[in-house]
Write a protein that holds these residues in place. Structure first.
Motif, PDB file in Angstrom:
ATOM      1  N   VAL A  69      -9.594  -2.779  -9.235  1.00 38.35           N
ATOM      2  CA  VAL A  69      -8.370  -2.633  -8.457  1.00 38.35           C
ATOM      3  C   VAL A  69      -8.160  -3.839  -7.551  1.00 38.35           C
ATOM      4  CG1 VAL A  69      -7.183  -1.236  -6.722  1.00 38.35           C
ATOM      5  CG2 VAL A  69      -8.488  -0.118  -8.533  1.00 38.35           C
TER       6      VAL A  69
ATOM      7  N   LEU B 141      -0.727   2.618 -10.356  1.00 42.78           N
ATOM      8  CA  LEU B 141      -2.033   3.232 -10.584  1.00 42.78           C
ATOM      9  C   LEU B 141      -2.036   4.712 -10.201  1.00 42.78           C
ATOM     10  CD1 LEU B 141      -4.312   0.323  -9.321  1.00 42.78           C
ATOM     11  CD2 LEU B 141      -3.601   0.843 -11.663  1.00 42.78           C
ATOM     12  N   LEU B 142      -1.248   5.080  -9.181  1.00 42.07           N
ATOM     13  CA  LEU B 142      -1.099   6.501  -8.853  1.00 42.07           C
ATOM     14  C   LEU B 142      -0.550   7.281 -10.043  1.00 42.07           C
ATOM     15  CD1 LEU B 142       0.439   6.632  -5.242  1.00 42.07           C
ATOM     16  CD2 LEU B 142      -1.797   7.493  -5.951  1.00 42.07           C
TER      17      LEU B 142
ATOM     18  N   THR C 283      -3.055  -3.971   0.203  1.00 43.70           N
ATOM     19  CA  THR C 283      -3.187  -2.592  -0.282  1.00 43.70           C
ATOM     20  C   THR C 283      -4.184  -2.503  -1.440  1.00 43.70           C
ATOM     21  OG1 THR C 283      -1.218  -2.909  -1.667  1.00 43.70           O
ATOM     22  CG2 THR C 283      -0.912  -1.829   0.473  1.00 43.70           C
TER      23      THR C 283
ATOM     24  N   LEU D 197      -6.722   5.339  -3.345  1.00 43.74           N
ATOM     25  CA  LEU D 197      -5.296   5.046  -3.512  1.00 43.74           C
ATOM     26  C   LEU D 197      -4.421   5.670  -2.433  1.00 43.74           C
ATOM     27  CD1 LEU D 197      -4.988   5.478  -7.411  1.00 43.74           C
ATOM     28  CD2 LEU D 197      -5.150   3.349  -6.095  1.00 43.74           C
ATOM     29  N   ARG D 198      -4.884   6.733  -1.792  1.00 43.76           N
ATOM     30  CA  ARG D 198      -4.136   7.367  -0.704  1.00 43.76           C
ATOM     31  C   ARG D 198      -5.125   7.897   0.319  1.00 43.76           C
ATOM     32  NH1 ARG D 198       0.219  11.577  -3.079  1.00 43.76           N
ATOM     33  NH2 ARG D 198      -1.647  12.431  -4.076  1.00 43.76           N
TER      34      ARG D 198
ATOM     35  N   ALA E   2      -7.178  -0.022  -1.100  1.00 46.55           N
ATOM     36  CA  ALA E   2      -7.388   1.014  -2.120  1.00 46.55           C
ATOM     37  C   ALA E   2      -8.767   0.917  -2.743  1.00 46.55           C
ATOM     38  CB  ALA E   2      -6.305   0.897  -3.206  1.00 46.55           C
TER      39      ALA E   2
ATOM     40  N   THR F 126       0.888  -2.730  -5.969  1.00 49.19           N
ATOM     41  CA  THR F 126      -0.422  -2.523  -6.590  1.00 49.19           C
ATOM     42  C   THR F 126      -0.726  -1.055  -6.810  1.00 49.19           C
ATOM     43  OG1 THR F 126      -1.264  -4.544  -5.543  1.00 49.19           O
ATOM     44  CG2 THR F 126      -2.892  -2.948  -6.336  1.00 49.19           C
ATOM     45  N   VAL F 127      -0.402  -0.218  -5.842  1.00 47.70           N
ATOM     46  CA  VAL F 127      -0.946   1.132  -5.801  1.00 47.70           C
ATOM     47  C   VAL F 127      -0.140   2.143  -6.611  1.00 47.70           C
ATOM     48  CG1 VAL F 127      -1.554   3.053  -4.256  1.00 47.70           C
ATOM     49  CG2 VAL F 127      -2.013   0.687  -3.566  1.00 47.70           C
TER      50      VAL F 127
END
Length: 444
Positions: A285, A55-56, A176, A185-186, A180, A51-52
């Motif tokens: 998201v 998008l990052l 996640t 996201l992080r 997120a 997922t993440v």
């Protein structure tokens, strides 16, 4: 030799409390269950990205095009494919467990690199390591389960193995997504990866046992097929011969290899482009995480049924039907818009993949002699996971030139074509009970 009702093969061996090595799911249930759990952790390492990371690339690093954004999957696929090939040889040379442990050691830096990455190059480096790790850990759990269960229940074994791995991919992708949505996201989504790597390394080092003796036992009791089809595939094959037979010459092995490549080609598309398609439609998201998880969830859980079903119904037509169902699902995703319609298509895509994934692995185990089976699995997984790289490159180029939905249509067509190749070229690999060694044999 004498028959026993427990449907297992055993012989004296060092390294366990009873002094015996036995084939069979029931006889090896504790180790088999442990390996299922370990493969769930392997799947979780992959799921932290589903997922993440796409998008990052878009939202944090501002990558300019689809091809650039899919470079992490390209590198992952190439690294995993190459490692799969070498892992088979390493397993035959040094044993299964050392390769499994080494794979987990390589995995440890992956979530840390994703957390600290100041540029997209760090994400690429993380996926290089992830590909190497997955090639060692996932390949090894596959081979170890085939070693343990013997010839009669390969489909069930592969269904359980892949179900655990991809259910964990789905659960982690879903988790996640929600993490997120709540925290960004992080770094929080990747804390799961840190825990998975630590637990996987600990279990593999301290609890998992070597299974190479089980493969040697099966080789000693190996019985040729009654139809003579595999008589030319004797036990002593060089690495080059194994590669040639698995890739091109042997009809069932080569059919499985091309189908595996196309299967992961469309999975690479789903991994890299689906979150972008869903985000462009305005989905949150969290909803993207649900869709990203739904496909591997159905894929993973469905294999609990399809793997065992292939032991009863055979491999070939389940593979053909699964490939065609995947093609239909991809076409639906390309043609529609909206969360619920995409959710239905994701379910269909997961069901088709569940029909194909464990069945292809089981067909490799059916044909390959135990003496070179680990290498054949490595070659098959070389082609299969090379599909990630091919899919990332193909989908990125087509999406940049003709549009993202056109890329999905193209992959849908390739998937249908692959299913037709299996229908024409592949023969049925699984026969019960006349063409397999009787598992009731006992050697003292």
């Amino acid at each position: 030799m004498n028959a026993t009702p427990d449907n297992g093969i055993s012989k004296p061996a060092t390294g366990d409390a009873s002094g015996r090595v036995e084939l069979g799911l029931r006889q090896n249930l504790p180790q088999f269950a442990l390996l299922v759990a370990v493969n769930a952790l392997v799947g979780g390492m992959l799921g932290q990205e589903r997922t993440v990371v796409p998008l990052l690339g878009k939202e944090v690093f501002g990558l300019p095009g689809y091809t650039a954004g899919l470079t992490f999957i390209l590198v992952f696929g190439l690294a995993k494919a190459a490692t799969n090939y070498f892992a088979g040889t390493w397993m035959d040379r040094w044993g299964r467990k050392p390769v499994l442990v080494a794979g987990w050691i390589v995995a440890i830096p992956v979530p840390l690199l994703l957390i600290w990455a100041p540029s997209w190059g760090w994400v690429i480096a993380a996926n290089l390591l992830l590909g190497i790790s997955q090639g060692m850990t996932w390949s090894t759990t596959v081979v170890m389960k085939i070693d343990l269960v013997g010839p009669a229940r390969r489909g069930l074994a592969m269904g359980l193995n892949e179900a655990a791995g991809y259910a964990a991919v789905a659960a982690t992708a879903l988790a996640t997504g929600y993490i997120a949505q709540a925290y960004g996201l992080r770094p929080e989504p990747f804390f799961l990866g840190i825990a998975f790597a630590a637990l996987g390394l600990g279990l593999s080092t301290l609890v998992v046992k070597e299974t190479r003796e089980h493969a040697r036992l099966e080789a000693a009791h190996h019985v040729a097929r009654a139809d003579g089809r595999h008589d030319h595939l004797h036990s002593e094959l060089t690495n080059r011969e194994v590669f040639s037979q698995t890739s091109f010459r042997e009809p069932a092995l080569s059919s499985a290899s091309q189908a595996g490549l196309v299967n992961n080609l469309n999975d690479g598309l789903a991994w890299g482009l689906f979150p972008i398609i869903f985000a462009a439609a305005g989905l949150s998201v969290a909803k993207i995480g649900i869709l990203a998880a739904l496909y591997p969830a159905v894929w993973g859980l469905g294999q609990l049924v399809t793997g065992a079903l292939s032991d009863r119904l055979g491999r070939k037509w389940m593979i053909v039907a699964g490939m065609l169902l995947q093609a239909v699902a991809l076409a639906v995703i390309a043609a529609v818009t909206g969360f619920w319609l995409w959710a239905i298509a994701a379910v269909l895509l997961g069901a088709g993949t569940a029909m194909v994934y464990p069945t292809l692995l089981a067909s490799i185990g059916d044909v390959a002699h135990p003496a070179w089976r680990a290498r054949a699995v490595g070659v098959y997984r070389l082609w299969r996971d090379g599909g990630f790289a091919v899919g990332a490159l193909l989908a990125g180029v087509v999406a940049d030139t003709l549009g993202v939905r056109t890329a999905v249509w193209v992959v849908s067509g390739l998937t249908a074509l692959s299913g037709l190749v299996v229908a024409i070229r592949m023969y049925e690999t699984h026969h019960r009970p006349t063409d397999i060694a009787p598992e009731g044999a006992v050697h003292e």
